[in-house]
Write a protein that holds these residues in place. Sequence first.
Motif, PDB file in Angstrom:
ATOM      1  N   SER A 187      83.804  39.747  12.833  1.00 46.40           N
ATOM      2  CA  SER A 187      82.882  39.854  13.965  1.00 46.40           C
ATOM      3  C   SER A 187      83.527  39.225  15.184  1.00 46.40           C
ATOM      4  CB  SER A 187      81.532  39.202  13.632  1.00 46.40           C
ATOM      5  OG  SER A 187      81.704  37.829  13.415  1.00 46.40           O
ATOM      6  N   GLY A 188      82.878  39.421  16.321  1.00 42.30           N
ATOM      7  CA  GLY A 188      83.428  38.929  17.574  1.00 42.30           C
ATOM      8  C   GLY A 188      84.051  40.049  18.380  1.00 42.30           C
ATOM      9  N   ARG A 189      84.697  39.691  19.475  1.00 43.07           N
ATOM     10  CA  ARG A 189      85.198  40.701  20.408  1.00 43.07           C
ATOM     11  C   ARG A 189      86.578  40.306  20.914  1.00 43.07           C
ATOM     12  NH1 ARG A 189      83.466  43.613  25.473  1.00 43.07           N
ATOM     13  NH2 ARG A 189      83.690  41.716  26.692  1.00 43.07           N
ATOM     14  N   ILE A 190      87.454  41.300  21.031  1.00 39.82           N
ATOM     15  CA  ILE A 190      88.789  41.062  21.586  1.00 39.82           C
ATOM     16  C   ILE A 190      89.014  42.070  22.711  1.00 39.82           C
ATOM     17  CG2 ILE A 190      91.272  40.969  21.125  1.00 39.82           C
ATOM     18  CD1 ILE A 190      90.602  40.585  18.155  1.00 39.82           C
ATOM     19  N   VAL A 191      89.312  41.572  23.898  1.00 35.38           N
ATOM     20  CA  VAL A 191      89.601  42.438  25.040  1.00 35.38           C
ATOM     21  C   VAL A 191      91.019  42.140  25.503  1.00 35.38           C
ATOM     22  CG1 VAL A 191      88.931  43.114  27.374  1.00 35.38           C
ATOM     23  CG2 VAL A 191      87.164  42.454  25.722  1.00 35.38           C
ATOM     24  N   VAL A 192      91.871  43.173  25.466  1.00 32.71           N
ATOM     25  CA  VAL A 192      93.270  43.025  25.859  1.00 32.71           C
ATOM     26  C   VAL A 192      93.490  43.777  27.165  1.00 32.71           C
ATOM     27  CG1 VAL A 192      95.656  43.561  25.245  1.00 32.71           C
ATOM     28  CG2 VAL A 192      94.080  42.767  23.477  1.00 32.71           C
ATOM     29  N   ASP A 193      93.857  43.061  28.205  1.00 32.10           N
ATOM     30  CA  ASP A 193      94.156  43.676  29.497  1.00 32.10           C
ATOM     31  C   ASP A 193      93.027  44.608  29.942  1.00 32.10           C
ATOM     32  OD1 ASP A 193      95.723  44.055  31.739  1.00 32.10           O
ATOM     33  OD2 ASP A 193      96.876  45.703  30.868  1.00 32.10           O
ATOM     34  N   ALA A 239      99.170  52.377  18.507  1.00 32.58           N
ATOM     35  CA  ALA A 239      99.483  52.826  19.870  1.00 32.58           C
ATOM     36  C   ALA A 239      99.498  51.630  20.824  1.00 32.58           C
ATOM     37  CB  ALA A 239      98.458  53.865  20.325  1.00 32.58           C
ATOM     38  N   LEU A 240      98.562  50.715  20.633  1.00 27.09           N
ATOM     39  CA  LEU A 240      98.508  49.519  21.487  1.00 27.09           C
ATOM     40  C   LEU A 240      99.777  48.684  21.316  1.00 27.09           C
ATOM     41  CD1 LEU A 240      96.557  47.690  23.338  1.00 27.09           C
ATOM     42  CD2 LEU A 240      96.227  46.374  21.245  1.00 27.09           C
ATOM     43  N   ARG A 241     100.191  48.504  20.062  1.00 21.30           N
ATOM     44  CA  ARG A 241     101.408  47.709  19.820  1.00 21.30           C
ATOM     45  C   ARG A 241     102.624  48.401  20.419  1.00 21.30           C
ATOM     46  NH1 ARG A 241      98.817  46.618  14.661  1.00 21.30           N
ATOM     47  NH2 ARG A 241      99.979  48.267  13.655  1.00 21.30           N
ATOM     48  N   ARG A 242     102.658  49.730  20.306  1.00 25.79           N
ATOM     49  CA  ARG A 242     103.801  50.462  20.840  1.00 25.79           C
ATOM     50  C   ARG A 242     103.866  50.365  22.364  1.00 25.79           C
ATOM     51  NH1 ARG A 242     102.811  55.767  19.359  1.00 25.79           N
ATOM     52  NH2 ARG A 242     102.410  55.012  17.271  1.00 25.79           N
ATOM     53  N   ARG A 243     102.694  50.361  23.004  1.00 27.58           N
ATOM     54  CA  ARG A 243     102.691  50.224  24.474  1.00 27.58           C
ATOM     55  C   ARG A 243     103.337  48.916  24.896  1.00 27.58           C
ATOM     56  NH1 ARG A 243      97.267  51.484  25.187  1.00 27.58           N
ATOM     57  NH2 ARG A 243      96.907  49.649  26.450  1.00 27.58           N
ATOM     58  N   GLY A 244     103.202  47.885  24.073  1.00 25.35           N
ATOM     59  CA  GLY A 244     103.941  46.648  24.337  1.00 25.35           C
ATOM     60  C   GLY A 244     103.378  45.788  25.447  1.00 25.35           C
ATOM     61  N   VAL A 245     102.093  45.975  25.795  1.00 26.94           N
ATOM     62  CA  VAL A 245     101.469  45.118  26.812  1.00 26.94           C
ATOM     63  C   VAL A 245     101.373  43.682  26.279  1.00 26.94           C
ATOM     64  CG1 VAL A 245      99.368  44.713  28.156  1.00 26.94           C
ATOM     65  CG2 VAL A 245     100.155  47.041  27.723  1.00 26.94           C
ATOM     66  N   PRO A 252     106.010  43.057  28.690  1.00 24.77           N
ATOM     67  CA  PRO A 252     104.630  42.727  28.340  1.00 24.77           C
ATOM     68  C   PRO A 252     103.977  41.838  29.393  1.00 24.77           C
ATOM     69  CG  PRO A 252     106.143  41.324  27.143  1.00 24.77           C
ATOM     70  CD  PRO A 252     106.984  42.332  27.862  1.00 24.77           C
ATOM     71  N   LYS A 253     102.640  41.891  29.412  1.00 24.46           N
ATOM     72  CA  LYS A 253     101.909  40.961  30.277  1.00 24.46           C
ATOM     73  C   LYS A 253     101.622  39.668  29.537  1.00 24.46           C
ATOM     74  CE  LYS A 253      99.702  44.597  32.922  1.00 24.46           C
ATOM     75  NZ  LYS A 253      98.428  45.229  33.283  1.00 24.46           N
ATOM     76  N   LEU A 254     101.615  39.765  28.182  1.00 25.27           N
ATOM     77  CA  LEU A 254     101.328  38.584  27.363  1.00 25.27           C
ATOM     78  C   LEU A 254     102.270  38.562  26.166  1.00 25.27           C
ATOM     79  CD1 LEU A 254      99.463  36.176  26.449  1.00 25.27           C
ATOM     80  CD2 LEU A 254      98.054  37.888  25.291  1.00 25.27           C
ATOM     81  N   VAL A 255     102.855  37.403  25.914  1.00 23.79           N
ATOM     82  CA  VAL A 255     103.707  37.227  24.738  1.00 23.79           C
ATOM     83  C   VAL A 255     103.129  36.089  23.909  1.00 23.79           C
ATOM     84  CG1 VAL A 255     106.028  36.696  23.895  1.00 23.79           C
ATOM     85  CG2 VAL A 255     105.748  37.958  26.041  1.00 23.79           C
ATOM     86  N   ALA A 266     107.769  34.619  36.596  1.00 25.67           N
ATOM     87  CA  ALA A 266     107.813  36.060  36.853  1.00 25.67           C
ATOM     88  C   ALA A 266     106.483  36.736  36.525  1.00 25.67           C
ATOM     89  CB  ALA A 266     108.949  36.692  36.049  1.00 25.67           C
ATOM     90  N   GLY A 267     105.459  35.953  36.134  1.00 27.14           N
ATOM     91  CA  GLY A 267     104.119  36.502  35.942  1.00 27.14           C
ATOM     92  C   GLY A 267     103.725  36.818  34.514  1.00 27.14           C
ATOM     93  N   VAL A 268     104.587  36.515  33.536  1.00 31.76           N
ATOM     94  CA  VAL A 268     104.252  36.786  32.136  1.00 31.76           C
ATOM     95  C   VAL A 268     103.371  35.641  31.607  1.00 31.76           C
ATOM     96  CG1 VAL A 268     105.197  37.229  29.828  1.00 31.76           C
ATOM     97  CG2 VAL A 268     106.505  37.908  31.855  1.00 31.76           C
ATOM     98  N   ALA A 269     102.309  35.988  30.874  1.00 25.43           N
ATOM     99  CA  ALA A 269     101.460  34.974  30.247  1.00 25.43           C
ATOM    100  C   ALA A 269     101.926  34.725  28.814  1.00 25.43           C
ATOM    101  CB  ALA A 269     100.002  35.436  30.237  1.00 25.43           C
ATOM    102  N   PHE A 270     101.712  33.513  28.330  1.00 21.09           N
ATOM    103  CA  PHE A 270     102.130  33.155  26.978  1.00 21.09           C
ATOM    104  C   PHE A 270     101.024  32.455  26.218  1.00 21.09           C
ATOM    105  CE2 PHE A 270     106.146  33.500  29.164  1.00 21.09           C
ATOM    106  CZ  PHE A 270     106.982  34.042  28.200  1.00 21.09           C
ATOM    107  N   VAL A 271     100.938  32.771  24.918  1.00 18.79           N
ATOM    108  CA  VAL A 271     100.244  31.886  23.992  1.00 18.79           C
ATOM    109  C   VAL A 271     101.352  31.255  23.166  1.00 18.79           C
ATOM    110  CG1 VAL A 271      98.673  31.688  22.032  1.00 18.79           C
ATOM    111  CG2 VAL A 271      98.117  33.223  23.924  1.00 18.79           C
ATOM    112  N   PHE A 272     101.446  29.944  23.258  1.00 15.82           N
ATOM    113  CA  PHE A 272     102.552  29.217  22.635  1.00 15.82           C
ATOM    114  C   PHE A 272     101.962  28.437  21.467  1.00 15.82           C
ATOM    115  CE2 PHE A 272     105.834  26.119  22.148  1.00 15.82           C
ATOM    116  CZ  PHE A 272     106.979  26.617  22.748  1.00 15.82           C
TER     117      PHE A 272
END
Length: 271
Positions: free
Chosen positions: A60-66, A80-86, A165-168, A195-201
Amino acid sequence: MILEISDLDVHYGRRRRRRRALSGASLTVSPGEIVGLIGETGSGKSTLARAVLGLVRASSGRIVVDGEDVTGYRDRQWRALRRRGVVQYVFQDPLRSLDPDLSIMDSLVEPLLVRGSSRADAAGRARGYLSRVRLDEELLERLPGELSGGQRQRVAVARALVTEPKLVILDEPVSALDSANRVQILEIVKDLRAAGVAFVFISHDLGSVAGLADRIAVLYQGELVEAGPARDVVTNPRHTYTRLLISSAPTLRTASAGRAERAALRSHLAA
Ligand SMILES: Nc1ncnc2c1ncn2[C@@H]1O[C@H](COP(=O)(O)OP(=O)(O)OP(=O)(O)O)[C@@H](O)[C@H]1O
Ligand SMILES: [Mg+2]
């Protein structure tokens, strides 16, 4: 917002073996932001990362990517989402991010070729990203098994970056590295944030991300018990577990507590 996770539950196993690995987790990541995700082994850090990529399903819950609600996605849509590589995920074990039978060059160009780049264009970009992670071009013809652990980790990061990607999500990127390699990875992440890339570290060690992250989120037994600006979390932790993490981190010496206080915090958590 590049990532919005709300009230996420993830279970593993079926029936009597069903166990909850994440419980009501909420987290957001803004463009160009570094979020440190901290917690001990088994707390659910990698599970959260896998859920964002559709490698494990949310119950349950919600995930919104970009801006795109991906929660109810089917396998095909996740692929398809993984292949897009956002969003890119660098696995905890860099060998898992790299095909052992592909040369470094082939590993780096593959995500670009499947997205329609020409071989020459892809090779040029691969060289560019290799230098961004401060590796020499002579490594391009080698196999992953012919690199050191630190070099492999940086190749895995470069491979995550070629799709712009926008997020790594970096899963324990520095735990297995010596301090020189660790510092280099942190420098690379800082450059890319600029350079504008977001990270979860992701890390089990608060000390290793305290100086890097803009915000820190703390997972404890599948629950996000604390999240806030890095400085606030370190100087004014609210949850007992966060206090224990801080008092156990040698690099946070100023905020560090003595052995007696750590014992008191542990017994408080156990109660
Ligand atoms: N494929 C799986 N099947 C069943 N249980 C799993 C699976 N993967 C993880 N778990 C369980 O889910 C919980 C969270 O695991 P997870 O890998 O997310 O932890 P983690 O915080 O990444 O730990 P570590 O720091 O050791 O990498 C653990 O109790 C783990 O045993
Ligand atoms: Mg993990």
